[in-house]
Design a protein around this motif. Structure first.
Motif, PDB file in Angstrom:
ATOM      1  N   LYS A   4      46.786  38.570  22.548  1.00 12.91           N
ATOM      2  CA  LYS A   4      47.066  38.377  23.973  1.00 12.91           C
ATOM      3  C   LYS A   4      46.931  39.685  24.742  1.00 12.91           C
ATOM      4  O   LYS A   4      46.408  39.716  25.853  1.00 12.91           O
ATOM      5  CB  LYS A   4      48.465  37.820  24.171  1.00 12.91           C
ATOM      6  CG  LYS A   4      48.565  36.333  24.073  1.00 12.91           C
ATOM      7  CD  LYS A   4      49.975  35.913  24.441  1.00 12.91           C
ATOM      8  CE  LYS A   4      50.076  34.441  24.615  1.00 12.91           C
ATOM      9  NZ  LYS A   4      51.442  34.035  24.984  1.00 12.91           N
ATOM     10  N   PHE A   7      43.221  40.543  25.049  1.00 10.45           N
ATOM     11  CA  PHE A   7      42.584  39.665  26.033  1.00 10.45           C
ATOM     12  C   PHE A   7      43.001  40.053  27.448  1.00 10.45           C
ATOM     13  O   PHE A   7      42.188  40.016  28.376  1.00 10.45           O
ATOM     14  CB  PHE A   7      42.944  38.204  25.740  1.00 10.45           C
ATOM     15  CG  PHE A   7      42.160  37.224  26.547  1.00 10.45           C
ATOM     16  CD1 PHE A   7      40.787  37.161  26.460  1.00 10.45           C
ATOM     17  CD2 PHE A   7      42.814  36.367  27.416  1.00 10.45           C
ATOM     18  CE1 PHE A   7      40.061  36.252  27.221  1.00 10.45           C
ATOM     19  CE2 PHE A   7      42.107  35.453  28.172  1.00 10.45           C
ATOM     20  CZ  PHE A   7      40.734  35.403  28.079  1.00 10.45           C
ATOM     21  N   GLY A   8      44.258  40.447  27.622  1.00  8.52           N
ATOM     22  CA  GLY A   8      44.723  40.898  28.935  1.00  8.52           C
ATOM     23  C   GLY A   8      44.020  42.168  29.379  1.00  8.52           C
ATOM     24  O   GLY A   8      43.651  42.316  30.543  1.00  8.52           O
ATOM     25  N   VAL A  10      41.009  43.128  28.407  1.00 11.07           N
ATOM     26  CA  VAL A  10      39.620  42.755  28.706  1.00 11.07           C
ATOM     27  C   VAL A  10      39.534  42.088  30.080  1.00 11.07           C
ATOM     28  O   VAL A  10      38.637  42.407  30.873  1.00 11.07           O
ATOM     29  CB  VAL A  10      39.050  41.838  27.596  1.00 11.07           C
ATOM     30  CG1 VAL A  10      37.727  41.231  28.003  1.00 11.07           C
ATOM     31  CG2 VAL A  10      38.901  42.614  26.300  1.00 11.07           C
ATOM     32  N   LEU A  11      40.455  41.172  30.371  1.00 12.79           N
ATOM     33  CA  LEU A  11      40.457  40.516  31.681  1.00 12.79           C
ATOM     34  C   LEU A  11      40.658  41.526  32.815  1.00 12.79           C
ATOM     35  O   LEU A  11      39.999  41.444  33.850  1.00 12.79           O
ATOM     36  CB  LEU A  11      41.569  39.469  31.753  1.00 12.79           C
ATOM     37  CG  LEU A  11      41.273  38.092  31.203  1.00 12.79           C
ATOM     38  CD1 LEU A  11      42.515  37.220  31.304  1.00 12.79           C
ATOM     39  CD2 LEU A  11      40.125  37.450  31.923  1.00 12.79           C
ATOM     40  N   THR A  12      41.548  42.484  32.579  1.00 13.88           N
ATOM     41  CA  THR A  12      41.805  43.500  33.598  1.00 13.88           C
ATOM     42  C   THR A  12      40.567  44.345  33.845  1.00 13.88           C
ATOM     43  O   THR A  12      40.203  44.628  34.996  1.00 13.88           O
ATOM     44  CB  THR A  12      42.986  44.388  33.176  1.00 13.88           C
ATOM     45  OG1 THR A  12      44.117  43.556  32.931  1.00 13.88           O
ATOM     46  CG2 THR A  12      43.327  45.399  34.242  1.00 13.88           C
ATOM     47  N   VAL A  14      37.378  43.543  33.241  1.00  7.66           N
ATOM     48  CA  VAL A  14      36.340  42.718  33.870  1.00  7.66           C
ATOM     49  C   VAL A  14      36.654  42.524  35.351  1.00  7.66           C
ATOM     50  O   VAL A  14      35.764  42.596  36.209  1.00  7.66           O
ATOM     51  CB  VAL A  14      36.203  41.361  33.141  1.00  7.66           C
ATOM     52  CG1 VAL A  14      35.363  40.384  33.935  1.00  7.66           C
ATOM     53  CG2 VAL A  14      35.604  41.567  31.765  1.00  7.66           C
ATOM     54  N   GLY A  15      37.924  42.297  35.659  1.00  7.14           N
ATOM     55  CA  GLY A  15      38.324  42.156  37.052  1.00  7.14           C
ATOM     56  C   GLY A  15      38.111  43.427  37.844  1.00  7.14           C
ATOM     57  O   GLY A  15      37.668  43.396  38.994  1.00  7.14           O
ATOM     58  N   PHE A  45      40.594  37.737  38.023  1.00  6.89           N
ATOM     59  CA  PHE A  45      40.597  38.272  36.659  1.00  6.89           C
ATOM     60  C   PHE A  45      41.537  39.462  36.526  1.00  6.89           C
ATOM     61  O   PHE A  45      42.256  39.598  35.536  1.00  6.89           O
ATOM     62  CB  PHE A  45      39.194  38.673  36.220  1.00  6.89           C
ATOM     63  CG  PHE A  45      38.301  37.520  35.869  1.00  6.89           C
ATOM     64  CD1 PHE A  45      38.801  36.344  35.360  1.00  6.89           C
ATOM     65  CD2 PHE A  45      36.933  37.610  36.053  1.00  6.89           C
ATOM     66  CE1 PHE A  45      37.981  35.282  35.041  1.00  6.89           C
ATOM     67  CE2 PHE A  45      36.096  36.566  35.732  1.00  6.89           C
ATOM     68  CZ  PHE A  45      36.622  35.390  35.223  1.00  6.89           C
ATOM     69  N   ALA A  48      45.203  38.253  36.718  1.00 10.42           N
ATOM     70  CA  ALA A  48      45.509  37.458  35.525  1.00 10.42           C
ATOM     71  C   ALA A  48      45.681  38.368  34.314  1.00 10.42           C
ATOM     72  O   ALA A  48      46.586  38.166  33.497  1.00 10.42           O
ATOM     73  CB  ALA A  48      44.407  36.444  35.267  1.00 10.42           C
ATOM     74  N   GLY A  49      44.826  39.379  34.208  1.00 14.34           N
ATOM     75  CA  GLY A  49      44.946  40.327  33.098  1.00 14.34           C
ATOM     76  C   GLY A  49      46.224  41.136  33.174  1.00 14.34           C
ATOM     77  O   GLY A  49      46.909  41.334  32.166  1.00 14.34           O
TER      78      GLY A  49
END
Length: 58
Positions: A4, A7-8, A10-12, A14-15, A45, A48-49
């Motif tokens: 988790k 993934f957080g 990576v989302l951060t 990408v955002g 993104f 969410a991250g």
């Protein structure tokens, strides 16, 4: 570090890239829909991250 958190992160990232790209495109004078799409998706993104990273840290 569990899945988790990774993934957080990576989302951060990408955002953040989406926000930077959309901001640069918008600053160049591009008022096209693509600028707003990059900014909106980048913001989604990114936040969410950040939320995922906050929820997984103890």
């Amino acid at each position: 570090m569990n899945a988790k958190s990774i993934f957080g992160i990576v989302l951060t990232l990408v955002g953040l890239v989406g926000l930077i790209y959309g901001g640069m495109d918008f600053a160049k004078g591009g008022v096209a829909q693509a600028s707003f799409v990059y900014l909106i998706l980048g913001g989604i993104f990114f936040f969410a991250g950040i939320g995922l990273i906050r929820s997984t840290r103890a």
